[in-house]
Scaffold this active site. Structure first.
Site, PDB file in Angstrom:
ATOM      1  NE  ARG A  64      42.879 116.990 103.286  1.00  0.00           N
ATOM      2  CZ  ARG A  64      42.939 116.258 104.390  1.00  0.00           C
ATOM      3  NH1 ARG A  64      44.374 115.343 104.803  1.00  0.00           N
ATOM      4  NH2 ARG A  64      42.094 116.764 105.093  1.00  0.00           N
ATOM      5  CD  GLU A 101      30.839 116.810 113.400  1.00  0.00           C
ATOM      6  OE1 GLU A 101      32.341 116.022 112.946  1.00  0.00           O
ATOM      7  OE2 GLU A 101      29.998 116.186 113.331  1.00  0.00           O
TER       8      GLU A 101
HETATM    9  P1  AMP Z   1      35.329 122.323 107.340  1.00  0.00           P
HETATM   10  O1  AMP Z   1      36.002 122.984 108.057  1.00  0.00           O
HETATM   11  O2  AMP Z   1      34.272 121.368 108.051  1.00  0.00           O
HETATM   12  O3  AMP Z   1      34.997 123.188 106.390  1.00  0.00           O
HETATM   13  O4  AMP Z   1      36.486 121.721 106.766  1.00  0.00           O
HETATM   14  C1  AMP Z   1      37.262 121.527 105.241  1.00  0.00           C
HETATM   15  C2  AMP Z   1      38.747 120.876 106.342  1.00  0.00           C
HETATM   16  O5  AMP Z   1      38.945 119.490 106.421  1.00  0.00           O
HETATM   17  C3  AMP Z   1      39.702 121.099 104.756  1.00  0.00           C
HETATM   18  O6  AMP Z   1      41.338 121.293 104.999  1.00  0.00           O
HETATM   19  C4  AMP Z   1      39.569 119.555 103.499  1.00  0.00           C
HETATM   20  O7  AMP Z   1      40.998 118.840 103.778  1.00  0.00           O
HETATM   21  C5  AMP Z   1      39.241 118.753 105.917  1.00  0.00           C
HETATM   22  N1  AMP Z   1      38.276 117.866 105.282  1.00  0.00           N
HETATM   23  C6  AMP Z   1      37.014 117.988 105.941  1.00  0.00           C
HETATM   24  N2  AMP Z   1      36.009 117.022 105.249  1.00  0.00           N
HETATM   25  C7  AMP Z   1      36.663 116.966 104.816  1.00  0.00           C
HETATM   26  C8  AMP Z   1      36.314 115.114 103.756  1.00  0.00           C
HETATM   27  N3  AMP Z   1      35.136 114.701 103.592  1.00  0.00           N
HETATM   28  N4  AMP Z   1      36.939 114.764 102.591  1.00  0.00           N
HETATM   29  C9  AMP Z   1      37.898 115.702 102.542  1.00  0.00           C
HETATM   30  N5  AMP Z   1      38.662 116.451 103.734  1.00  0.00           N
HETATM   31  C10 AMP Z   1      38.164 117.140 104.332  1.00  0.00           C
END
Ligand code: AMP
Length: 177
Positions: A64, A101
């Site tokens: 994305r 996670e």
């Molecule tokens: P993180 O590593 O936990 O910050 O997750 C970020 C990545 O996961 C990004 O590339 C987001 O596109 C996706 N992502 C994680 N949680 C969500 C959410 N609640 N809604 C949309 N995309 C998410």
């Protein structure tokens, strides 16, 4: 950028409960990307943040982060560099594994994609826990560019993703959920 316009973009983002797993409130930005006015507002807001910073490369995180990242690169007259999942990039890569996670994940970048002359913006659509972007940041930092900025279209305040980064890293997000 008029704050009212970004509020309207935030309103357009679709929330999908329990996707991809139960308990996650998934922020579906495709509803904002497909709206010509919302897309313009996001692009202008990102461009305004980095216009005068001498940015030479925008690094987008698969998948994305490719959308906004490539547009931002064009706006800034910078190059675009993809940061990808393992096994996708054809030339020599460097990689970084990080804990999620459940289990671990790995990201890769071409070894010759960033040079010490570069000023980099790292871009992804959304900041959740920060794990993905922190790995990306450490990988790009290891290539010794002049400066690394971090940009998201939006972030989830409750998850405190900003706290995982060193304090001196400049992080921007257009709006917060
Ligand atoms: P993180 O590593 O936990 O910050 O997750 C970020 C990545 O996961 C990004 O590339 C987001 O596109 C996706 N992502 C994680 N949680 C969500 C959410 N609640 N809604 C949309 N995309 C998410």
């Amino acid at each position: 950028m008029d704050n009212k316009q970004l509020k309207e973009v935030k309103r357009i983002v679709r929330n999908i409960p329990d996707f991809p797993v139960k308990g996650i409130q998934f922020k579906d930005l495709t509803t904002a990307f497909k709206d010509p006015e919302a897309l313009q507002v996001m692009v202008q807001a990102m461009t305004d943040l980095y216009r005068d910073k001498g940015v030479t490369k925008v690094v987008g995180i698969e998948a994305r982060g490719f959308i906004g990242g490539a547009i931002l690169a064009t706006q800034l007259n910078a190059g675009f560099v993809p940061l990808r999942k393992p096994g996708k990039l054809p030339a020599e890569v460097i990689q970084k594994s990080y804990t999620k996670e459940y289990g671990t994940d790995t990201i890769e970048i071409h070894r010759d994609a960033i040079t010490p002359d570069d000023v980099v913006v790292l871009h992804d659509d959304l900041l959740a826990t920060g794990g993905t972007m922190l790995a990306a940041y450490e990988l790009v930092k290891s290539m010794n560019p002049k400066k690394v900025y971090i940009n998201f279209i939006c972030d989830l305040a409750d998850l405190h993703g900003r706290d995982v980064f060193p304090e001196d890293v400049e992080i921007t997000s257009l709006f917060t959920f």
